[in-house]
Design an enzyme around this catalytic site. Structure first.
Site, PDB file in Angstrom:
ATOM      1  N   ASP A  69       0.850  -1.191   0.000  1.00 54.90           N
ATOM      2  CA  ASP A  69       0.000   0.000   0.000  1.00 54.90           C
ATOM      3  C   ASP A  69       0.889   1.245   0.000  1.00 54.90           C
ATOM      4  O   ASP A  69       1.814   1.361   0.830  1.00 54.90           O
ATOM      5  CB  ASP A  69      -0.908  -0.002   1.238  1.00 54.90           C
ATOM      6  CG  ASP A  69      -1.935   1.113   1.176  1.00 54.90           C
ATOM      7  OD1 ASP A  69      -3.030   0.871   0.649  1.00 54.90           O
ATOM      8  OD2 ASP A  69      -1.644   2.228   1.649  1.00 54.90           O
ATOM      9  N   ILE A  70       0.645   2.159  -0.944  1.00 56.10           N
ATOM     10  CA  ILE A  70       1.434   3.397  -1.040  1.00 56.10           C
ATOM     11  C   ILE A  70       1.025   4.317   0.101  1.00 56.10           C
ATOM     12  O   ILE A  70      -0.155   4.657   0.254  1.00 56.10           O
ATOM     13  CB  ILE A  70       1.221   4.081  -2.393  1.00 56.10           C
ATOM     14  CG1 ILE A  70       1.564   3.108  -3.537  1.00 56.10           C
ATOM     15  CG2 ILE A  70       2.064   5.336  -2.493  1.00 56.10           C
ATOM     16  CD1 ILE A  70       1.273   3.662  -4.910  1.00 56.10           C
ATOM     17  N   HIS A 121      -4.086  14.361  -9.976  1.00 58.79           N
ATOM     18  CA  HIS A 121      -4.350  12.976 -10.352  1.00 58.79           C
ATOM     19  C   HIS A 121      -3.378  12.485 -11.428  1.00 58.79           C
ATOM     20  O   HIS A 121      -3.094  11.281 -11.493  1.00 58.79           O
ATOM     21  CB  HIS A 121      -5.788  12.832 -10.847  1.00 58.79           C
ATOM     22  CG  HIS A 121      -6.806  13.039  -9.772  1.00 58.79           C
ATOM     23  ND1 HIS A 121      -7.086  12.079  -8.827  1.00 58.79           N
ATOM     24  CD2 HIS A 121      -7.583  14.114  -9.474  1.00 58.79           C
ATOM     25  CE1 HIS A 121      -8.011  12.532  -8.002  1.00 58.79           C
ATOM     26  NE2 HIS A 121      -8.331  13.762  -8.364  1.00 58.79           N
ATOM     27  N   ASP A 170      -1.466   9.088 -11.040  1.00 58.13           N
ATOM     28  CA  ASP A 170      -1.497   7.987 -12.003  1.00 58.13           C
ATOM     29  C   ASP A 170      -0.083   7.566 -12.395  1.00 58.13           C
ATOM     30  O   ASP A 170       0.199   6.370 -12.602  1.00 58.13           O
ATOM     31  CB  ASP A 170      -2.286   8.403 -13.249  1.00 58.13           C
ATOM     32  CG  ASP A 170      -3.777   8.557 -12.964  1.00 58.13           C
ATOM     33  OD1 ASP A 170      -4.215   8.102 -11.886  1.00 58.13           O
ATOM     34  OD2 ASP A 170      -4.477   9.142 -13.809  1.00 58.13           O
ATOM     35  N   THR A 214       8.358  -9.989 -10.171  1.00 54.99           N
ATOM     36  CA  THR A 214       7.525 -11.206 -10.279  1.00 54.99           C
ATOM     37  C   THR A 214       7.610 -11.718 -11.701  1.00 54.99           C
ATOM     38  O   THR A 214       6.636 -11.687 -12.451  1.00 54.99           O
ATOM     39  CB  THR A 214       6.066 -10.910  -9.895  1.00 54.99           C
ATOM     40  OG1 THR A 214       5.590  -9.805 -10.681  1.00 54.99           O
ATOM     41  CG2 THR A 214       5.954 -10.568  -8.435  1.00 54.99           C
ATOM     42  N   ARG A 215       8.774 -12.182 -12.065  1.00 51.73           N
ATOM     43  CA  ARG A 215       9.001 -12.621 -13.440  1.00 51.73           C
ATOM     44  C   ARG A 215       8.875 -14.129 -13.615  1.00 51.73           C
ATOM     45  O   ARG A 215       8.545 -14.618 -14.675  1.00 51.73           O
ATOM     46  CB  ARG A 215      10.398 -12.187 -13.894  1.00 51.73           C
ATOM     47  CG  ARG A 215      10.548 -10.682 -14.072  1.00 51.73           C
ATOM     48  CD  ARG A 215       9.720 -10.183 -15.236  1.00 51.73           C
ATOM     49  NE  ARG A 215       9.996  -8.789 -15.537  1.00 51.73           N
ATOM     50  CZ  ARG A 215       9.378  -8.096 -16.491  1.00 51.73           C
ATOM     51  NH1 ARG A 215       8.428  -8.702 -17.193  1.00 51.73           N
ATOM     52  NH2 ARG A 215       9.665  -6.839 -16.720  1.00 51.73           N
ATOM     53  N   GLU A 259       4.411 -16.646  -9.821  1.00 52.85           N
ATOM     54  CA  GLU A 259       4.353 -15.326  -9.192  1.00 52.85           C
ATOM     55  C   GLU A 259       3.451 -14.429 -10.029  1.00 52.85           C
ATOM     56  O   GLU A 259       3.490 -14.472 -11.267  1.00 52.85           O
ATOM     57  CB  GLU A 259       5.750 -14.708  -9.076  1.00 52.85           C
ATOM     58  CG  GLU A 259       6.692 -15.490  -8.194  1.00 52.85           C
ATOM     59  CD  GLU A 259       8.068 -14.842  -8.093  1.00 52.85           C
ATOM     60  OE1 GLU A 259       8.856 -15.278  -7.248  1.00 52.85           O
ATOM     61  OE2 GLU A 259       8.348 -13.885  -8.868  1.00 52.85           O
ATOM     62  N   GLU A 275      -4.727   2.464  -4.260  1.00 51.64           N
ATOM     63  CA  GLU A 275      -3.275   2.459  -4.198  1.00 51.64           C
ATOM     64  C   GLU A 275      -2.735   1.155  -3.615  1.00 51.64           C
ATOM     65  O   GLU A 275      -1.581   1.102  -3.200  1.00 51.64           O
ATOM     66  CB  GLU A 275      -2.799   3.646  -3.345  1.00 51.64           C
ATOM     67  CG  GLU A 275      -3.139   3.565  -1.867  1.00 51.64           C
ATOM     68  CD  GLU A 275      -4.520   4.127  -1.551  1.00 51.64           C
ATOM     69  OE1 GLU A 275      -4.749   4.454  -0.372  1.00 51.64           O
ATOM     70  OE2 GLU A 275      -5.362   4.240  -2.461  1.00 51.64           O
ATOM     71  N   ARG A 322      13.568 -10.440   1.995  1.00 54.07           N
ATOM     72  CA  ARG A 322      14.441  -9.723   1.050  1.00 54.07           C
ATOM     73  C   ARG A 322      13.617  -9.101  -0.087  1.00 54.07           C
ATOM     74  O   ARG A 322      13.885  -7.970  -0.507  1.00 54.07           O
ATOM     75  CB  ARG A 322      15.500 -10.667   0.492  1.00 54.07           C
ATOM     76  CG  ARG A 322      16.581 -11.018   1.493  1.00 54.07           C
ATOM     77  CD  ARG A 322      17.789 -11.634   0.786  1.00 54.07           C
ATOM     78  NE  ARG A 322      17.455 -12.857   0.104  1.00 54.07           N
ATOM     79  CZ  ARG A 322      17.513 -14.060   0.654  1.00 54.07           C
ATOM     80  NH1 ARG A 322      17.897 -14.191   1.921  1.00 54.07           N
ATOM     81  NH2 ARG A 322      17.207 -15.139  -0.045  1.00 54.07           N
TER      82      ARG A 322
END
Length: 514
Positions: free
Chosen positions: A373-374, A386, A390, A404-405, A409, A417, A433
């Site tokens: 969460d930002i 805004h 964005d 998440t490659r 994942e 947000e 980590r």
């Protein structure tokens, strides 16, 4: 046999074959296709009607939330203001009932139209009323809505948790308002939906009717149909007798019979040409279309006809089917992607988690949920605009996407947000980590807006079940795991934000500060 008679008999036989062929084509191809189109349109009409009802429920829910955010109600429920009639709640007959309950669902105040009995809402039994109320969250306003059957009459209802005017104290009780679904409701609904229908009370015999909220279960097109509406407790409440604007085709008309006569005259001369150049290519095309319908799989139509237009029609049909298949795939992808960030949306993440949870229960591979969460995003958005907000969301999304490659994942935008990362086969140290890397990279993001002097920070809550652990044996399900991740995130926010907390299905680790 004379040639004229043979030609006449052949022509008559050909007329009969063509007539039967037309009937078969009509009944096996044309009518099913038309009926499918009519059914799709009728389902859309029913969904539009359902949307209109839901819009009115939403409006009533907004009214309930607005009325429930009042310090007078808080004072009344706490006992600081107890004189009768002191609450500024009366709405005349815009709504037919207004009820105030404390946290135990005991009725504390009511203002209703006396001509409408509402036994369940006025009774001393709170158990049935509890099914209508939203979850009581001390820190956030909540609301629920739906249809309610009271005294044999249908009502729209909305219930909201009573909150302070600032909306930060919401654990003291509930406010419920009800509005009758009478003739004026039907007239307004008919005007906005454009459909012609009547409303009548439901009986026990109506329990087997198709439901309004299940329009996809309508399997046959009809000119008129009855749809059942159940209330929030699952009871048959009212029946909507709907007359569709789009109707299925009728039986063969006299114009079609005249067409058969005209075909008989024409076929005497051109029966051989038609048989060789028109009927056979058409029969092949119909057979292929029927095969597609049976197998539910597109195959290109052959273009071996002698007539150029038939080949062009086959090519156009093939192009159209390919285009429809591509559009269906694009729509499916758009429905699962967040338009702003390009990440999978909440729906895609929920589908991914459902599948991974089943694998976790079978193979104990482990699963971790990371909620990101930002911090202070609303103030940031309000201060810098805004557009900058964005940009921040998009850049944070790229960071999460970059970590998440590998397979197993997935990063998604959960809403606002808030982002969610799902990770299979997790290890505690790797999760820690990873969370620190995410926080560090987001803190290093460059923002183009002027006047930004501080770095971005995020609060991260993690819940995970280690590999080799059986979630069933631990008494966990997917919803509880999501709640644990959300609680971990909440604890980080409560401790001042800009931190990480990890919850494990076996033991709990305290909050960690980067």
């Amino acid at each position: 046999m004379p040639l004229k008679r043979l030609a006449l008999l052949f022509s008559l036989a050909l007329v009969l074959v063509m007539a039967l062929g037309y009937l078969l084509l009509r009944n096996l191809v044309i009518l099913p296709y038309v009926n499918d189109e009519v059914l799709a349109t009728q389902q859309q009409e029913v969904r539009g009607l359902m949307f209109q009802i839901e819009a009115r429920q939403q409006a009533l829910a907004l009214l309930a939330q607005d009325m429930a955010s009042d310090d007078h109600l808080m004072a009344y429920l706490s006992g600081r203001q107890v004189q009768h009639g002191a609450l500024p709640l009366r709405q005349g007959f815009t709504v037919q009932g207004l009820f105030l309950y404390d946290a135990t669902l005991t009725l504390r105040y009511q203002d209703r139209d006396p001509q409408f009995p509402m036994p369940m809402l006025l009774s001393d039994d709170p158990f049935q009323r509890a099914k209508l109320m939203p979850m009581l969250d001390p820190h956030h306003p909540r609301a629920s809505m739906g249809v309610l059957l009271q005294g044999g009459l249908p009502f729209l209802y909305a219930a909201a948790t009573v909150c302070s005017a600032m909306g930060d104290d919401c654990g003291h009780g509930y406010l419920m308002i009800v509005r009758r679904m009478g003739e004026d409701f039907r007239d307004r609904l008919a005007q906005t939906s454009g459909l012609n229908f009547t409303i009548r009370p439901a009986t026990l015999e109506d329990d087997g009717l198709p439901e309004l909220l299940a329009s996809d279960q309508l399997v046959r097109p009809k000119a008129e149909r009855d749809l059942l509406v159940r209330d929030a407790l699952g009871r048959p409440t009212l029946v909507m007798e709907l007359s569709h604007t789009t109707r299925p085709p009728n039986s063969i008309t006299r114009y079609e019979w005249l067409t058969f006569v005209a075909l008989a005259v024409m076929l005497v001369v051109v029966n051989l040409i038609i048989g060789q150049m028109l009927v056979r290519p058409m029969e092949r095309g119909v057979a292929q279309i029927r095969a597609m319908e049976r197998n539910q799989q597109f195959r290109p139509l052959g273009n071996g006809a002698n007539i150029t237009e038939f080949r062009q029609l086959a090519n156009a049909f093939n192009s159209l089917m390919r285009m429809l298949a591509q559009q269906r795939e694009q729509l499916s992808q758009l429905a699962r992607t967040d338009a702003l960030t390009g990440l999978p949306n909440r729906r895609a993440m929920e589908e991914f988690l459902d599948e991974e949870w089943r694998r976790l229960c079978r193979h104990q591979r482990g699963l971790a949920l990371m909620m990101v969460d930002i911090d202070h995003f609303k103030q940031f958005n309000d201060h810098f605009g805004h557009g900058t907000g964005d940009e921040v969301l998009a850049k944070v999304a790229r960071v999460l996407e970059s970590v998440t490659r590998r397979g197993g994942e997935l990063a998604s935008r959960w809403g606002g947000e808030e982002f969610v990362l799902a990770i299979t086969e997790p290890k505690r140290d790797e999760l820690e980590r990873l969370a620190e890397v995410v926080a560090q990279r987001i803190g290093q993001l460059p923002i183009s807006a002027s006047g930004i002097s501080q770095r971005l920070t995020v609060s991260i809550g993690i819940a995970f079940v280690p590999a080799g652990q059986d979630p069933v044996a631990l008494g966990l399900n997917l919803n509880e795991m999501m709640e644990q991740a959300d609680r971990a995130l909440y604890r980080v926010k409560s401790a001042g934000r800009d931190g990480i907390e990890l919850w494990c299905g076996c033991d709990t680790m305290g909050p960690h500060r980067p």
